[in-house]
Structure formats: structure tokens, C-alpha cells
Design an enzyme around this catalytic site. Structure first.
Site, PDB file in Angstrom:
ATOM      1  CG  ASP A 108      -0.303  -0.237   2.530  1.00 17.94           C
ATOM      2  OD1 ASP A 108       0.752  -0.908   2.565  1.00 17.94           O
ATOM      3  OD2 ASP A 108      -0.828   0.236   3.556  1.00 17.94           O
ATOM      4  CD  GLU A 149       3.102  -1.027   7.580  1.00 22.07           C
ATOM      5  OE1 GLU A 149       3.249  -1.034   8.814  1.00 22.07           O
ATOM      6  OE2 GLU A 149       3.193   0.019   6.912  1.00 22.07           O
ATOM      7  CD  GLU A 150       2.197   3.331   5.654  1.00 27.51           C
ATOM      8  OE1 GLU A 150       2.052   3.713   6.825  1.00 27.51           O
ATOM      9  OE2 GLU A 150       3.281   3.307   5.064  1.00 27.51           O
TER      10      GLU A 150
HETATM   11 ZN   LIG Z   1       4.649   3.906   6.588  1.00 28.17          ZN
HETATM   12 ZN   LIG Z   2       6.131   1.313   5.595  1.00 27.65          ZN
END
Ligand SMILES: [Zn+2]
Ligand SMILES: [Zn+2]
Length: 448
Positions: A108, A175-176
Site C-alpha cells: 500500500d 500495512e499503513e
Molecule cells: Zn509507513
Molecule cells: Zn512502511
């Protein structure tokens, strides 16, 4: 007799030295060959990098990015599962008896408008989860991660004779927003596919020069919790405060009190952070509002500190509200959001082994021993599932060497990760990343 023993032992010693020299030179020649192959493959990888960089997709919307990663795995003969835990991708390559190694990339990008001025800068815009238009940019370097991941897998698929075992390559979404690893695990990552013996990942660094690598043993990144606090009150006219219970005053008392959780309730030797990142309440000058909303981020390493911080927030908010004269049913509502991230722990033995290898390959001067940080990364979650899997995330330098030196001599600040100006130096970054990750995987999958 003694002479005989001496002869035998010196022969054994000779054989031992010879075998060490031979195995070292075998490592050296294989490693040299790998370096040349990476040089040859770089053109392909740079094109891929530019494509990924100019087509970012924000968390939970990595549809085309995931497709591209899946395609890279399919052409190399991986068995690929798509849409796993959202837009997650899982590629499996079985290559005989041996350990199972999982390598993870995230997919992402961030809702940031890129300002690097690069010819391949992102101009992409898209809708966020609330339907608002936002720009998108790979400002955390996940495009570098995917490119290195692809370069690594191309080398490992080509050198199957050199290793034995099972390779699990995963492309993780979101992930963010800290939801991707959780969703892939909840979908059965470790049950539906071979369970890894080792987990590997890398993350770019915005303050290490390209060509260098950073490692840290033990805790590397922190537990991250997002907490919402809803402070209730009894609103009214700003000129009659005595007839109200003002949630703005109460919220300000709460913020002051929260500062003592780290300074007075946590051991000075234990890391902890309590940050109130957002506060909203009221509508205009002369109205005392009914509520104030606050958003906090909490950071810690140990579970005990994490639990204590959360329970202290609940205790303080409750008793400050009662002290302000609010009824029991009006005490603040403290919500720990589901998007928490567990601390990333680099398994000491695995980290030591891989760091030693990096020293041999890249030279001591190019391997930096880092300190733990309070940022979060949900890669840590894969290492937390019982029985715990030895895991390692190392850091990959990205900063152009001249830019790095100029910034240091001129006392200038370099753009950080998540900045609109973050611009890795692709060639030395990607080549070093592919070499490091491929060698780390080969070390673990080495034919016995
Ligand atoms: Zn990040
Ligand atoms: Zn990252």
C-alpha cells in the site's frame, strides 16, 4: 606414537582449513555470480519500480498493485493465491525437503500528494474509504519493497539448485492502516499454506545512505495502539458556565494528567509514549459543548507497559469526570481501536546470523547497528503467533550518497518517510536490497 598423533591431527587440521577455504571461496563465487545477475536484471527491476511508483494505491485498495505482484510470481512457477485477507497475495514454491521461509512485502501507498518532481512521480488520485478524493504516493517506500521482493524471487527461482525447502512470498495489503497482517493471519495464512520456520522482511530507511543496511537485535519497533476518548459534558450558554459541565475544561485536565502516565507511572527504563494527536469539541465562541473527541497514539515494547498505559487512561478519565461532578453514566468512553500493532521483535540468533553474513558480503562499514524505534510495523504480528516464528526485518538505506553527505555537512534535514519529498535513489537501493534479501534467504535454505 606421539609423532603419529601429531601427523594425524595436523592432517585433520589441514583438511579443516582446506574445507573452510573451499566453502568460503564457494560462497564468494556464488555471491559474485549473484551480483552479476542482479546487475543484468536491474533494467527490468527499474522499469517495475517506476511503474509501481507512478501507480500507487492507498491501504485496502491495492487491487492493481496486488495483481502485478501476483503476475511476477506466476511467471516464475509459483502457486499463487490472490485476494487473501483483502488484496493479499500468497505465492508458494516447493523445492524439495528443507525449511520453509516466508518473505513479505507490503503493497500500500499513502494519501499524500507527491512533491519530489521526479519524472516518474505519482499524479494518481483516488477515493479514500470515506469517499473523499485523495492523492496517493509511495511515501513509505513500499514500491521499493515490492521491487526488491520481485528481484529476490527472480534470483531464487533461477538458482533452485543451490537451495532446498519451501519459499512463501507474500504481498500484504494495508500495512499503513495496520490491518493487512491481521487479515491475512485471520484468513489462515499459517494453516492453509506451509507454516514458515523463518519470516523475513525489509523496510526502507530515510536516514541511511543507499548501499548500506541497518539491523537491530531484539525489539526493533513498538506496540502501537490507537485510542479514542469521548469526553462527555452538559452543554449550555458560554455566559452561564455554572449551569453546565464543560467538557473542554475536563478534556484539558485529562490531557495534562495523561502526561504523568509515562513520567510517573512507568519505569524510566521502559520505553512508552502517550501522544494526544487530535482534539475536537465545540462549535463557536459562546457555546459550551456537549462533548469533546480526542485521538491518541500509544507506544510501548512490553505487554505490561501497554496494559498499564491503557488502564491508567481509563482510571484517570473516569475519576477526573467524577471530580468534575459528572454522573457515573457520563464518564468518558475510552475505546482501544482494533488497528493495534504488536511490537516487532527481531529474533536475536537469526538477526546475528544474517548480520554476520551481511558483514561478509557488504563490508563492516556498510552495516549499521541501529537503535530500537517507537514507530510501528505490522510485520511484527507474524512473529507473535504461537509457537513463535523467528523473524527479522532489516532496514535498507535509500538516500543518495551525495544528498546524504550534503545534508550532514550543511546541517540540513533529509525528507522523512511519509513525506511528500521522500525520493529514494533507486539503483543502489534496489541492487543492495535484492542482494541482501536473496543471500539471507539462501543462508536459511542452504542445501545441507
Ligand atoms: Zn509507513
Ligand atoms: Zn512502511
Amino acid at each position: 606414537m606421539i609423532k603419529k598423533i601429531l601427523l594425524v591431527s595436523s592432517l585433520t587440521l589441514f583438511t579443516l582449513v582446506l574445507s573452510i577455504v573451499l566453502s568460503r571461496s564457494a560462497i564468494a563465487s556464488n555471491s559474485e555470480l549473484l551480483k552479476q545477475q542482479i546487475e543484468k536484471d536491474y533494467k527490468y527491476l527499474e522499469q517495475l519500480y517506476r511503474h509501481l511508483h507512478s501507480h500507487p494505491e492507498i491501504s485496502f485498495q491495492e487491487k492493481n498493485t496486488a495483481k502485478r505482484v501476483a503476475k511476477e510470481l506466476k511467471v516464475l512457477g509459483f502457486e499463487v493465491t490472490e485476494n487473501f485477507g483483502g488484496y493479499g497475495v500468497v505465492g508458494v514454491l516447493k523445492n524439495g525437503e528443507g525449511p520453509t521461509v516466508m518473505i513479505r512485502t507490503d503493497l500500500d501507498a499513502l494519501p499524500i500528494k507527491e512533491k519530489t518532481g521526479l519524472s516518474y512521480a505519482s499524479k494518481q488520485s483516488m477515493k479514500d474509504r470515506d469517499g473523499n478524493k485523495t492523492y496517493a504516493m509511495h511515501a513509505c517506500g513500499h514500491d521499493v519493497h515490492m521491487t526488491v521482493f520481485t528481484g529476490t524471487v527472480r534470483r531464487l527461482a533461477e538458482s533452485k539448485k543451490q537451495w532446498a525447502g519451501t519459499l512463501i512470498m507474500i504481498g500484504q495489503p494495508a500495512e499503513e492502516r495496520s490491518g493487512g497482517a491481521k487479515a491475512m493471519l485471520a484468513d489462515g495464512l499459517f494453516e492453509k499454506f506451509p507454516r514458515p520456520d523463518y519470516n523475513l522482511a525489509l523496510h526502507v530507511s530515510a536516514d541511511i545512505p543507499a548501499g548500506k543496511i541497518g539491523t537491530v537485535q531484539g525489539f526493533a519497533m513498538a506496540n502501537v495502539d490507537s485510542v479514542d476518548i469521548l469526553v462527555k459534558g452538559q452543554g449550555g450558554h458560554g455566559a452561564y458556565p455554572h449551569n453546565t459541565k464543560d467538557p473542554v475544561v475536563l478534556a484539558s485536565q485529562i490531557i495534562q494528567s495523561l502526561q504523568t502516565i509515562v513520567s510517573r507511572e512507568t519505569s524510566p527504563l521502559e520505553p512508552a509514549v502517550v501522544t494526544v494527536g487530535s482534539i475536537h469539541g465545540g462549535s463557536q465562541h459562546n457555546i459550551i459543548s456537549n462533548q469533546v473527541k480526542m485521538q491518541l497514539t500509544l507506544r510501548s515494547y512490553s505487554d505490561a507497559v501497554r496494559k498499564n498505559t491503557i488502564s491508567s487512561i481509563k482510571r484517570m478519565t473516569k475519576h477526573l469526570a467524577l471530580a468534575a461532578g459528572l454522573a457515573e453514566d457520563q464518564i468518558p468512553v475510552v475505546t482501544v481501536l482494533n488497528e493495534s500493532t504488536p511490537a516487532a521483535y527481531n529474533h536475536p540468533e537469526l538477526t546475528g546470523k544474517v548480520t554476520d553474513l551481511f558483514h561478509q558480503l557488504f563490508g563492516e562499514q556498510n552495516i549499521i547497528q541501529l537503535k530500537p524505534e517507537m514507530v510501528g510495523e505490522d510485520f511484527g504480528r507474524y512473529g507473535q503467533v504461537e509457537p513463535k516464528i523467528p523473524s527479522l526485518m532489516f532496514r535498507l538505506g535509500t538516500v543518495n550518497v551525495d544528498t546524504f553527505n550534503a545534508a550532514h555537512t550543511g546541517g540540513k534535514r533529509l525528507p522523512t518517510l511519509h513525506s511528500a519529498d521522500f525520493a529514494p535513489d533507486p539503483e543502489p537501493t534496489i541492487k543492495t536490497g535484492v542482494r541482501a534479501m536473496t543471500e539471507a534467504a539462501l543462508l536459511l535454505l542452504k542445501k545441507k
